[in-house]
Design an enzyme around this catalytic site. Structure first.
Site, PDB file in Angstrom:
ATOM      1  N   GLN A  59       2.901  10.091   1.782  1.00  0.00           N
ATOM      2  CA  GLN A  59       4.202   9.410   1.887  1.00  0.00           C
ATOM      3  C   GLN A  59       5.139   9.796   0.750  1.00  0.00           C
ATOM      4  OE1 GLN A  59       2.300   5.328   2.581  1.00  0.00           O
ATOM      5  NE2 GLN A  59       4.152   5.250   3.834  1.00  0.00           N
TER       6      GLN A  59
ATOM      7  N   GLY B  45       0.852  -1.188   0.000  1.00  0.00           N
ATOM      8  CA  GLY B  45       0.000   0.000   0.000  1.00  0.00           C
ATOM      9  C   GLY B  45       0.883   1.231   0.000  1.00  0.00           C
TER      10      GLY B  45
ATOM     11  N   HIS C 222      -4.712   1.401   7.591  1.00  0.00           N
ATOM     12  CA  HIS C 222      -3.359   1.953   7.731  1.00  0.00           C
ATOM     13  C   HIS C 222      -3.172   3.144   6.787  1.00  0.00           C
ATOM     14  CE1 HIS C 222       1.186   1.212   8.131  1.00  0.00           C
ATOM     15  NE2 HIS C 222       1.107   2.047   7.105  1.00  0.00           N
ATOM     16  N   GLU C 223      -3.640   2.994   5.542  1.00  0.00           N
ATOM     17  CA  GLU C 223      -3.430   4.076   4.558  1.00  0.00           C
ATOM     18  C   GLU C 223      -4.325   5.278   4.843  1.00  0.00           C
ATOM     19  OE1 GLU C 223      -0.859   3.754   2.914  1.00  0.00           O
ATOM     20  OE2 GLU C 223      -0.559   1.592   3.026  1.00  0.00           O
TER      21      GLU C 223
ATOM     22  N   LEU D  10       6.452   1.989   5.055  1.00  0.00           N
ATOM     23  CA  LEU D  10       7.575   2.462   4.248  1.00  0.00           C
ATOM     24  C   LEU D  10       8.144   3.763   4.799  1.00  0.00           C
ATOM     25  CD1 LEU D  10       6.029   1.760   0.716  1.00  0.00           C
ATOM     26  CD2 LEU D  10       7.470   0.250   2.117  1.00  0.00           C
TER      27      LEU D  10
ATOM     28  N   HIS E 277      -2.792   7.452   7.266  1.00  0.00           N
ATOM     29  CA  HIS E 277      -1.787   8.370   6.690  1.00  0.00           C
ATOM     30  C   HIS E 277      -2.444   9.669   6.223  1.00  0.00           C
ATOM     31  CE1 HIS E 277       2.049   6.306   6.743  1.00  0.00           C
ATOM     32  NE2 HIS E 277       1.552   5.217   6.178  1.00  0.00           N
TER      33      HIS E 277
HETATM   34  O1  K3U Z   1       5.173  -5.120   2.539  1.00  0.00           O
HETATM   35  C1  K3U Z   1       5.171  -4.723   3.656  1.00  0.00           C
HETATM   36  C2  K3U Z   1       4.514  -5.531   4.692  1.00  0.00           C
HETATM   37  C3  K3U Z   1       4.695  -5.310   6.043  1.00  0.00           C
HETATM   38  C4  K3U Z   1       4.073  -6.115   6.993  1.00  0.00           C
HETATM   39  C5  K3U Z   1       3.275  -7.148   6.588  1.00  0.00           C
HETATM   40  C6  K3U Z   1       3.091  -7.369   5.244  1.00  0.00           C
HETATM   41  C7  K3U Z   1       3.704  -6.569   4.302  1.00  0.00           C
HETATM   42  C8  K3U Z   1       5.865  -3.421   3.904  1.00  0.00           C
HETATM   43  S1  K3U Z   1       4.968  -2.172   4.758  1.00  0.00           S
HETATM   44  C9  K3U Z   1       3.718  -1.726   3.702  1.00  0.00           C
HETATM   45  O2  K3U Z   1       3.573  -2.239   2.640  1.00  0.00           O
HETATM   46  C10 K3U Z   1       2.782  -0.608   4.149  1.00  0.00           C
HETATM   47  C11 K3U Z   1       2.963   0.498   3.133  1.00  0.00           C
HETATM   48  C12 K3U Z   1       2.827   1.911   3.632  1.00  0.00           C
HETATM   49  F1  K3U Z   1       3.745   2.245   4.519  1.00  0.00           F
HETATM   50  F2  K3U Z   1       2.985   2.693   2.602  1.00  0.00           F
HETATM   51  F3  K3U Z   1       1.652   2.147   4.162  1.00  0.00           F
HETATM   52  C13 K3U Z   1       1.337  -1.042   4.148  1.00  0.00           C
HETATM   53  C14 K3U Z   1       0.909  -1.983   5.194  1.00  0.00           C
HETATM   54  C15 K3U Z   1       1.635  -3.125   5.540  1.00  0.00           C
HETATM   55  C16 K3U Z   1       1.168  -3.975   6.529  1.00  0.00           C
HETATM   56  C17 K3U Z   1      -0.028  -3.719   7.154  1.00  0.00           C
HETATM   57  C18 K3U Z   1      -0.751  -2.597   6.825  1.00  0.00           C
HETATM   58  C19 K3U Z   1      -0.276  -1.734   5.834  1.00  0.00           C
HETATM   59 ZN    ZN Z   2       2.469   3.411   6.328  1.00  0.00          ZN
END
Ligand code: K3U
Ligand code: ZN
Length: 167
Positions: free
Chosen positions: A58, A53, A148-149, A107, A152
């Site tokens: 960001q 996401g 989560h998004e 990220l 943000h």
């Molecule tokens: O790919 C990631 C990931 C991390 C934990 C579990 C599964 C995957 C990297 S973090 C990520 O992709 C965020 C992206 C962000 F920062 F732009 F929002 C999104 C996200 C990951 C996990 C849970 C909720 C949201």
């Molecule tokens: Zn995030």
């Protein structure tokens, strides 16, 4: 969503940057070329960073645009693979009472993963890349990414949601 070979990989704001603490602005003209280009660039940036996401703040754009791109991963092996969806002006209209804990990363927050409590299901209304208003219901990992998004867009990071008693 097609991968646009002309899309740019943008710098990603890190925790402490002012843009991550602001409430982002509504998108007024979803079909404007600058918005469509931003969505393509967010997509390329998310892919390059291996994220599931991304939200416009960001990439230093304080606009209410998110991208959601669930795929199976070591933490969520049963996560559904999906075509990335761009959501403009997303509004979560309904949250289930049922909550669930799940690991998150960001990220914009280096080297940190933590368990966050989120609603298991939700309904979200948004404007898609074609300018249409859509209402959808999501559960599990996709619902987690959306929450989560959207955080943000409201200046909230997942580390702000951690239970201090568990830290
Ligand atoms: O790919 C990631 C990931 C991390 C934990 C579990 C599964 C995957 C990297 S973090 C990520 O992709 C965020 C992206 C962000 F920062 F732009 F929002 C999104 C996200 C990951 C996990 C849970 C909720 C949201
Ligand atoms: Zn995030």
């Amino acid at each position: 969503m097609l991968v646009n070979t002309e899309a740019k990989i943008l710098p990603i704001a890190q925790q402490g940057e002012a843009v991550l603490a602001q409430v982002a602005q509504l998108v007024i003209d979803p079909l404007h070329p600058s918005i469509q280009t931003l969505i393509q660039d967010m997509h390329a940036t998310m892919l390059a960073a291996n994220g599931v996401g991304i939200a416009a703040p960001q990439v230093f754009q304080s606009l209410r645009i998110i991208m959601v791109a669930s795929r199976p991963n070591p933490r969520y092996p049963d996560a559904p693979p999906m075509e990335p969806i761009a959501m403009m002006n997303p509004e979560i209209n309904w949250y289930s009472d049922e909550m669930c804990l799940g690991e998150e990363g960001c990220l914009s927050v280096a080297n940190t993963r933590a368990s966050v409590a989120r609603a298991e299901r939700l309904k979200v209304t948004y404007i898609n890349q074609q300018g249409e208003t859509v209402e959808s219901e999501y559960s599990g990992f996709v619902a987690r990414i959306i929450q989560h998004e959207v955080d943000h867009l409201n200046g909230v990071l997942f580390v702000d949601r951690l239970d201090p008693d568990l830290m």
